[in-house]
Design an enzyme around this catalytic site. Structure first.
Site, mmCIF file in Angstrom:
data_model
loop_
_atom_site.group_PDB
_atom_site.id
_atom_site.type_symbol
_atom_site.label_atom_id
_atom_site.label_comp_id
_atom_site.label_asym_id
_atom_site.label_seq_id
_atom_site.Cartn_x
_atom_site.Cartn_y
_atom_site.Cartn_z
ATOM 1 N N HIS A 407 -26.383 36.902 23.445
ATOM 2 C CA HIS A 407 -26.645 37.610 24.703
ATOM 3 C C HIS A 407 -27.185 36.687 25.787
ATOM 4 C CE1 HIS A 407 -31.096 37.788 24.265
ATOM 5 N NE2 HIS A 407 -30.852 37.856 22.978
ATOM 6 N N CYS A 426 -31.983 36.549 17.676
ATOM 7 C CA CYS A 426 -30.672 36.589 18.326
ATOM 8 C C CYS A 426 -30.402 35.259 19.032
ATOM 9 C CB CYS A 426 -30.593 37.738 19.320
ATOM 10 S SG CYS A 426 -30.377 39.326 18.486
#
Length: 515
Positions: A407, A426
């Site tokens: 992301h 992440c």
């Protein structure tokens, strides 16, 4: 191999029984002999059987070339077994022993000798499955030596790592790269014995030609920059403490990295995908690879080196992207980080909405947060789309049980750091929009315009990828670049050190090194 003069039929039956019994411990081997009507492939008297035996024993003798434990003891055991076989039953046992040896060899060389998750709980990668029946059928139907050669991974990384292993072993026998460099900062314009020591080491490592210079000149600066680029360091041409520490790493440390990389390469799926996304955690990059070439590359930030934040390693398939994502705060962050703040002040983290079971917004002022524990907190939390959102303006999804995805991030300052391990696990991308355009180019005439049209609505929007893209999240401290040169990275999570220790326990030794 002598034979006892029992009646032919009884011999056949005894042979089959011995095989059936010996093969019963391995489903693949048992299936092969059942389908093959218990015919031998090793112990027959023909030329082909002899060729198979010698090809197998020769291959077992080369395991250490692959950075695997030496099998000399097993070769001796099998040889003795063959020489001492007297009865039909003995022959049946030899037959299965050779088959089992082939299956073990093939699975070790194709998918490695270690089980990743047993070494580190962040290595959740599942190794490709192997099937003994397939290997034995291949040996029965193929040319023995060629078949044995075909078993090792065929990836160019594997082949070039194997060459690098040999090169480093030779170097080590010749005494390595010479004396280390005193660890203090050296830069352009300096001179003296420390600069000479640096110069000598860079020459020995192949970063510059022989030179008599005693001062840190442009040639040394360029060599330092190249060294830095190939070791994941900020390529500023200044030999600071971090750079000197890497320059001083001995050949043996690099050799261990290469052997670990070969084992890791064996764990990867054989088919990576003509187009795939490759995230090498130690390199802090994310790349799109098309037919073996890097067509897009961006810096990345990975999980912080602590507890449950380290990013896991696995392969999956990217299915869609979400433009203007909401951030649905993971339960662990809600209870560990936000609940204590809410207890102290109900208006804390007020950029994040608190929602009930139906997803409706909760009025903070009407809730007494002090009554809840991490277990009883009944709400969820979400941050609506905005450019301050923790996920930035786009996220790339390959649904997995680890809840890991790629992301954007509003915290752009982190990308300028050399070691980029800050997230909750992440993978954050420095150029997420460009990454999105590259993925959308396959399905849109004007990917950039399409992306911004959706972005400008401000609405959370899921965009399916018409062709799913395999994603491989790997962790490699030794990698061969497209130029064919070995590059090295720091072992940020200490995982390679654990793998090396496990390989040693399994019997891997460094050739040319005592003890």
């Amino acid at each position: 191999m002598g034979m006892s003069p029992a009646p032919a039929q009884a011999q056949v039956t005894a042979f089959k029984q011995a095989i059936a019994e010996a093969a019963s411990t391995d489903d693949g081997v048992a299936a092969f002999y059942r389908e093959n009507d218990y015919q031998p492939i090793w112990t027959g008297t023909g030329e082909l059987d002899r060729a198979r035996r010698s090809a197998l024993l020769a291959a077992l003798g080369t395991m250490s070339l692959h950075g695997l434990p030496d099998r000399a003891v097993e070769v001796a055991r099998l040889t003795k077994l063959m020489q001492s076989a007297r009865t039909t039953r003995d022959l049946g046992m030899v037959e299965v022993s050779l088959s089992q040896a082939l299956v073990d060899y093939a699975s070790d060389i194709q998918t490695g000798i270690l089980i990743p998750s047993q070494i580190d709980d962040g290595m959740v990668r599942v190794k490709p499955k192997t099937n003994g029946n397939v290997f034995l059928t291949g040996m029965r139907d193929g040319t023995p030596t060629a078949f044995m050669r075909s078993l090792a991974p065929r990836s160019s990384q594997y082949r070039t790592l194997m060459k690098e292993k040999l090169r480093l072993e030779t170097l080590m026998q010749q005494g390595g790269w010479g004396p280390t460099v005193p660890n203090r900062k050296l830069e352009l314009g300096q001179s003296g014995p420390d600069v000479v020591a640096l110069r000598n080491r860079l020459v020995a490592m192949g970063y510059m030609q022989q030179s008599a210079t005693g001062s840190y000149d442009g040639v040394i600066e360029a060599a330092v920059q190249q060294f830095q680029a190939e070791h994941g360091l900020e390529a500023d041409g200044v030999a600071g403490k971090g750079t000197i520490a890497e320059v001083n790493k001995p050949v043996v440390a690099r050799l261990k990295s290469v052997i670990v990389a070969m084992e890791r390469e064996r764990w990867l799926p054989v088919e990576r995908g003509a187009r795939h996304v490759l995230v090498n955690q130690t390199d802090f990059t994310a790349k799109i690879i098309d037919h073996g070439n890097v067509t897009f590359e961006t810096r990345s930030v990975i999980g912080k080196n602590q507890g449950d934040r380290r990013s896991p390693e696995f392969s999956d398939e990217m299915e869609h992207m979400v433009i203007n994502p909401s951030w649905y705060v993971p339960r662990s962050i809600v209870t560990k980080e936000y609940l204590p703040q809410l207890k102290a002040n109900p208006n804390a983290v007020n950029h994040i909405e608190i929602t009930d079971r139906r997803g409706l917004k909760v009025d903070r002022s009407a809730v007494d947060f002090t009554q809840f524990t991490a277990r009883t907190f009944p709400f969820a939390m979400r941050q609506p789309p905005s450019n301050r959102n923790a996920l930035g303006l786009v996220k790339f999804m390959f649904p997995n049980k680890y809840n890991i995805y790629l992301h954007d991030t509003p915290a752009k300052n982190l990308f300028s750091r050399e070691v980029r391990a800050y997230s909750h696990g992440c993978i954050r991308l420095a150029q997420p929009f460009e990454f999105a355009y590259a993925l959308l180019a396959r399905q849109s005439e004007d990917p950039k315009a399409f992306f911004h049209r959706v972005l400008n609505t401000g609405k959370e929007t899921k965009v399916e990828l018409e062709q799913k893209v395999p994603v491989h999240i790997i962790y490699r401290t030794a990698i061969i670049s497209t130029k064919g040169r070995a590059e090295f990275r720091r072992d940020v999570y200490g995982r390679d050190a654990k793998i090396w220790a496990a390989l040693q326990r399994a019997g891997v030794v460094l050739s040319g090194v005592q003890g």
